[in-house]
Design an enzyme around this catalytic site. Structure first.
Site, short mmCIF file in Angstrom:
data_model
loop_
_atom_site.label_atom_id
_atom_site.label_comp_id
_atom_site.label_asym_id
_atom_site.label_seq_id
_atom_site.Cartn_x
_atom_site.Cartn_y
_atom_site.Cartn_z
CE1 TYR A 105 -3.94 2.22 0.60
CE2 TYR A 105 -2.37 3.43 1.96
CZ TYR A 105 -3.58 3.37 1.29
OH TYR A 105 -4.42 4.46 1.30
NE ARG A 106 2.41 2.50 5.88
CZ ARG A 106 2.63 1.89 7.04
NH1 ARG A 106 3.75 1.22 7.25
NH2 ARG A 106 1.72 1.96 8.01
#
Lengths: 399, 399
Positions: free
Chosen positions: A305-306
């Site tokens: 996600y990051r």
């Protein structure tokens, strides 16, 4: 303390009152357009409030009611359909001359404050509050405890209960009930966490027990049964001897109430976590997406996600909420990168309107298979089962 | 259930914990710049947590602490100053190397979860939560009960209390304490409303008792004492015999808790209403100003308020809130026609910043005379006493 529900709750807290609170199913509110009409009420509750209805053919009773906050008056009818193959009890006659129950109230808490002249007679009147928002629901839950989808809960507001008052037990599984001898000593010294109870339920119902949908519901029932078994063994020895001070009494009760609330807040999420692990899904649990936002689950991981290089169409988030009315909006601003949010719920139905609103906002409902029947037909076809969600998320990770 | 206070509360709920919750006074937070430093803690609480400190000259104890949500670690010092003319106990050493207690936290709830290895030994550690907002405070109050300004409250989170656990009684007036024989039969059948208890307090302390400020505080203490006398007589006979089911136990306790909460929400407002009547003020109580806004009091009347021909400078509104931190903002959008809002509070001080914010927003604090000493000196001069408020509002009506 100006809002009108406060004053109303005070006004229906006398010792001639019995409260019954439940969350409206889609069937109760009329959202499923089934033949049944009116609000389902468990028979033991019906018989507590209308003792005369324990026998006879399709026995019924009429009572006057005021429905708040709209202030509509009705003569409602309690009835036990027990002829031929039927066996169910409801409260009917809501919508004449005009509708009170609306499909979009599905999931809302309704509180009946029945009034009885004597504990053995039938109730003659009910003051009813049909919650308009979450704040009203929280206020009621702060008195009667968490109201989960299902049978609802009885409460005696003046606390002056007669002999053997009725309480509604959550769904119990005999195979998970523990006697005092079965309970580990350390659980009686320090109450086990929700996670510990889930581990025990898991050991009794391993992966071979059934598909993810079946496992989720069976284990939740099992964990609930374990919880109340341990609570009983933990609390009864203390309370059976009585109390010499009101503060000591209230303090112990608050610890019991708080433990129930904490469990209700964590159980669904922790069960899902175990199932995702068993199914070999890659995920992160309870990690920060941005700022102070912590979505329940991110797939395949918070690192992905990051990582700006990780494509957005290969990310997924899932939130878990036993009831989703109003609350589904809370997840909209979690995990900015993921436009389509998934939400697991145990709510017994949503209306077509409510579902359309969710879809328009990018929310996809995941519902254990067994509960699909409580949704309107047009909605049912568009629900995901837990198993489907898991399969899709897996294929997704591979693609 | 993602917010971090949830997980923290769970983590400090073991049976080796004793909680102490209080609202920070201006003196506690350092807003009054007095010589005392640190947080005042009643001696009986201190001795429960540090039994070794019951004797000696300026006895003290040091303990490790983690202060949340900031996550600062400290070695704090509990001390009982008992030399010469001094006699007070505090917890000190907060602000080195850097400040933890800030004047602007005046009015916030601080929760100490002391940890003890044995019930007879001193606490060796404390996990501490200093609330950042009302939501956190409400969560704590849902467990320990309403925390009013003053001495604070003790709570045993695991409910496994030893022999004769200590509880803090609110300020009691012996002259208002009722024995079972003094209590009217109807109060034992149906618990009296807050209004009924206030009527009784009024009959014991009529107008001749003193000025409005004195009467307000004395009668509130009296009504509190009456409330707990009746509660004891009402509840003890039921709880002393013990319970055979956890639900029955929890249900009765919830009714007790809920009655306390309801009383805490209404008492101040109802006492003020009686005093305004005695003083011959013209006012409306709890009427709608616009939409769903219901200011506590409008002077001289809601009819004047609704009459466009009535000049705005001859209108006044007053809200009543025992604690005003954060909550004062709730009154800003009540009664649109009245730019300057008055607010009665029993909070023990506000910081200079907090006061400036209120003044800038058009809020004027009305504080019973006896509490003025707990405010910073620069603020004190700008507070109104209840008597001043009444005089001004009267002259106002004449002009």
């Amino acid at each position: 303390m100006n809002s009108s529900i406060d004053a109303w709750l005070d006004s229906v807290s006398g010792n001639d009152r019995i409260w019954y609170a439940k969350r409206l199913s889609a069937n109760d509110s009329g959202a499923t357009a089934s033949h049944q009409s009116g609000i389902y009420i468990p028979k033991p509750v019906l018989w507590t409030i209308f003792p005369s209805m324990k026998s006879g053919s399709n026995p019924d009773a009429r009572f006057s009611a005021e429905v708040m906050p709209v202030g509509e008056h009705r003569t409602l009818r309690a009835i036990w359909y027990n002829e031929k193959s039927r066996n169910e009890s409801r409260i009917t006659q809501w919508n004449r001359p005009n509708r009170i129950l609306e499909p979009d109230q599905t999931g809302a808490i309704i509180l009946f404050a029945f009034q009885k002249r004597s504990s053995k007679g039938d109730a003659e009147h009910a003051s009813i509050w049909l919650c308009q928002n979450e704040a009203e629901e929280e206020q009621i839950e702060s008195i009667v405890g968490i109201v989960e989808p299902g049978e609802g809960t009885l409460h005696y507001p003046a606390g002056l209960v007669g002999d053997k008052p009725l309480f509604i037990q959550p769904d119990m599984r005999k195979d998970c009930s523990l006697t005092k001898n079965d309970i580990p000593d350390e659980w009686l010294a320090n109450f086990p966490s929700c996670q510990e109870l889930i581990k025990r339920a898991l050991s009794m119902m391993p992966k071979s027990w059934g598909g993810p949908d079946t496992r989720l519901l069976a284990r939740r029932e099992c964990e609930t049964t374990l919880f109340y078994s341990v609570e009983r063994a933990f609390v009864l020895p203390i309370i059976k001897n009585g109390f010499s001070s009101v503060d000591e009494f209230v303090d112990l009760a608050n610890s019991v109430t708080n433990r129930r609330k904490s469990r209700a807040g964590h159980s669904l999420e922790l069960h899902l976590k175990e199932i995702f692990q068993e199914e070999g899904l890659s995920f992160s649990h309870g990690e920060v997406s941005e700022g102070n936002k912590k979505p329940d689950f991110i797939f395949p991981s918070i690192d992905a996600y990051r990582d700006p290089a990780w494509p957005e169409h290969k990310l997924r988030m899932l939130a878990a909420k036993t009831t989703c009315k109003d609350r589904w909006r809370q997840i909209l601003n979690e995990a900015n990168r993921i436009a389509h949010k998934h939400l697991v719920t145990l709510q017994q139905g949503v209306s077509e309107n409510q579902f359309r609103e969710m879809v328009d906002a990018g929310v996809m409902l995941v519902v254990p298979k067994k509960l699909h029947g409580s949704y309107p037909e047009t909605v049912r076809a568009r629900l995901q089962s837990l198993e489907q969600f898991i399969q899709e998320t897996k294929s997704f990770a591979k693609a």
